[in-house]
Design a protein around this motif. Structure first.
Motif, PDB file in Angstrom:
ATOM      1  N   ASP A  52      67.271  -2.779 -14.876  1.00 54.48           N
ATOM      2  CA  ASP A  52      66.434  -3.422 -13.865  1.00 54.48           C
ATOM      3  C   ASP A  52      65.798  -4.710 -14.364  1.00 54.48           C
ATOM      4  O   ASP A  52      65.078  -5.384 -13.619  1.00 54.48           O
ATOM      5  N   GLU A  54      66.547  -7.931 -15.043  1.00 50.84           N
ATOM      6  CA  GLU A  54      66.648  -9.230 -14.374  1.00 50.84           C
ATOM      7  C   GLU A  54      65.891  -9.252 -13.045  1.00 50.84           C
ATOM      8  O   GLU A  54      65.194 -10.217 -12.722  1.00 50.84           O
ATOM      9  N   GLU A  55      66.035  -8.173 -12.271  1.00 50.51           N
ATOM     10  CA  GLU A  55      65.339  -8.131 -10.975  1.00 50.51           C
ATOM     11  C   GLU A  55      63.830  -8.010 -11.166  1.00 50.51           C
ATOM     12  O   GLU A  55      63.046  -8.614 -10.415  1.00 50.51           O
ATOM     13  N   ALA A  58      62.537 -11.450 -12.087  1.00 47.35           N
ATOM     14  CA  ALA A  58      62.493 -12.322 -10.920  1.00 47.35           C
ATOM     15  C   ALA A  58      61.271 -12.024 -10.054  1.00 47.35           C
ATOM     16  O   ALA A  58      60.595 -12.936  -9.557  1.00 47.35           O
ATOM     17  N   LEU A  59      60.963 -10.742  -9.893  1.00 46.63           N
ATOM     18  CA  LEU A  59      59.799 -10.351  -9.108  1.00 46.63           C
ATOM     19  C   LEU A  59      58.507 -10.801  -9.771  1.00 46.63           C
ATOM     20  O   LEU A  59      57.630 -11.389  -9.124  1.00 46.63           O
ATOM     21  N   ASN A  62      57.698 -14.612  -9.840  1.00 42.49           N
ATOM     22  CA  ASN A  62      57.562 -15.259  -8.537  1.00 42.49           C
ATOM     23  C   ASN A  62      56.083 -15.508  -8.229  1.00 42.49           C
ATOM     24  O   ASN A  62      55.326 -14.553  -8.013  1.00 42.49           O
ATOM     25  N   THR A 100      61.238   1.833  -9.522  1.00 41.03           N
ATOM     26  CA  THR A 100      61.747   0.754  -8.684  1.00 41.03           C
ATOM     27  C   THR A 100      61.848   1.257  -7.251  1.00 41.03           C
ATOM     28  O   THR A 100      62.060   2.437  -7.000  1.00 41.03           O
ATOM     29  N   ARG A 102      63.905   0.658  -3.755  1.00 37.91           N
ATOM     30  CA  ARG A 102      65.092   0.054  -3.143  1.00 37.91           C
ATOM     31  C   ARG A 102      65.333   0.708  -1.779  1.00 37.91           C
ATOM     32  O   ARG A 102      64.924   1.844  -1.550  1.00 37.91           O
ATOM     33  N   ARG A 161      73.235  -0.137  -6.075  1.00 37.55           N
ATOM     34  CA  ARG A 161      72.367  -1.225  -6.498  1.00 37.55           C
ATOM     35  C   ARG A 161      71.890  -2.056  -5.320  1.00 37.55           C
ATOM     36  O   ARG A 161      72.043  -3.269  -5.282  1.00 37.55           O
ATOM     37  N   PRO A 163      69.176  -4.065  -3.191  1.00 35.72           N
ATOM     38  CA  PRO A 163      68.223  -5.020  -3.771  1.00 35.72           C
ATOM     39  C   PRO A 163      66.865  -4.392  -4.091  1.00 35.72           C
ATOM     40  O   PRO A 163      66.401  -3.479  -3.395  1.00 35.72           O
ATOM     41  N   LEU A 164      66.241  -4.902  -5.130  1.00 41.05           N
ATOM     42  CA  LEU A 164      64.915  -4.443  -5.528  1.00 41.05           C
ATOM     43  C   LEU A 164      63.887  -4.949  -4.530  1.00 41.05           C
ATOM     44  O   LEU A 164      63.789  -6.145  -4.276  1.00 41.05           O
ATOM     45  N   ASP A 188      58.129  -7.434  -3.398  1.00 41.35           N
ATOM     46  CA  ASP A 188      58.768  -8.725  -3.178  1.00 41.35           C
ATOM     47  C   ASP A 188      58.143  -9.348  -1.932  1.00 41.35           C
ATOM     48  O   ASP A 188      58.161  -8.741  -0.856  1.00 41.35           O
TER      49      ASP A 188
END
Length: 264
Positions: A52, A54-55, A58-59, A62, A100, A102, A161, A163-164, A188
């Protein structure tokens, strides 16, 4: 978009949990046991894992996910890697931690609901997330879920998989000499306003394996983080006059009592 019971990831190391949650099943990451997996009407929640990274970065990098928070977004992937290791270790040592969030299927989280905010983190390594006043249907589903997905169904869902959408969870720590759980949620910003944080957090708080029924749960958020405060109120948190852990000016402490103390 903010944090509750939260302390910046950069300070996570000073708030590491020391005590286990009694009765919680410790997930295995080698496939030898079934991990804690929660499924709601629209969401699948699973313990954070290396895949997890990379996601999650990114979160947490942000700026929009921290718009109402006092915590700064991450700027380096290695920061997230270090935090993720602490989160994984919490699962291994205590049988509870961050999950996580999803969707269970494409399109399952479409549509907005009223009063969805953002932000609420958790103490032992937190981030803020958004929250949302879900629809009556979403709220009803959240109360009824918090169940473990069957092995085969969960495995199939995880391999897709999807999206997160965010992160929620509970981590044990010692606060003022007592064992408590620290709540965390961050969503997100692209999917706020859909009741996702409310649905996910309710599932976590309702699952008996994660300890919220038996232990006090705290959350820390910025005093001006109205979305996070609104979410916390929907989840049963009350504002405390005690100083928030971490000593950061502008944070407030929120407390949710275990069921026996709350008289529920």
């Amino acid at each position: 978009m903010a944090a509750t019971a939260a302390t910046p990831e950069s300070r996570l190391g000073t708030l590491t949990a020391e005590h286990s949650v009694h009765g919680a099943a410790t997930p295995s990451f080698d496939g030898g046991r079934r991990a804690v997996l929660l499924r709601t009407e629209r969401l699948l929640l699973a313990p954070v894992a290396e895949s997890d990274l990379e996601e999650l970065f990114a979160l947490h990098a942000n700026p929009l996910a921290f718009a109402d928070d006092l915590t700064e977004p991450l700027t380096d992937r290695e920061q997230m890697r270090w935090v993720l290791q602490q989160w994984i270790r919490a699962w291994q040592e205590h049988g509870t931690g961050y999950l996580t969030v999803r969707p269970t299927a494409a399109g399952s989280v479409r549509g907005r609901t009223a009063d969805d905010g953002t932000a609420a983190g958790a103490m032992p390594g937190t981030a803020d997330d958004d929250t949302a006043a879900g629809t009556a249907a979403a709220d009803t589903a959240a109360r009824a879920v918090a169940r473990t997905a069957p092995d085969n169904a969960a495995a199939g869902a995880l391999t897709t998989r999807d999206p997160l959408l965010g992160v929620v969870g509970l981590t044990p720590l010692t606060f003022e000499g007592r064992h408590v759980l620290s709540a965390y949620w961050r969503l997100d910003p692209a999917v706020t306003g859909r009741g996702i944080a409310t649905e996910a957090a309710r599932a976590v708080l309702a699952d008996p394996r994660l300890g919220a029924r038996d232990q006090k749960v705290i959350a820390v958020t910025a005093a001006g983080n109205r979305p996070s405060l609104a979410l916390a109120a929907r989840l049963g948190f009350l504002r405390s006059e005690q100083e928030a852990p971490g000593g950061r000016t502008g944070d407030v402490l929120l407390v949710r009592r275990p069921e026996d103390e709350a008289g529920t």
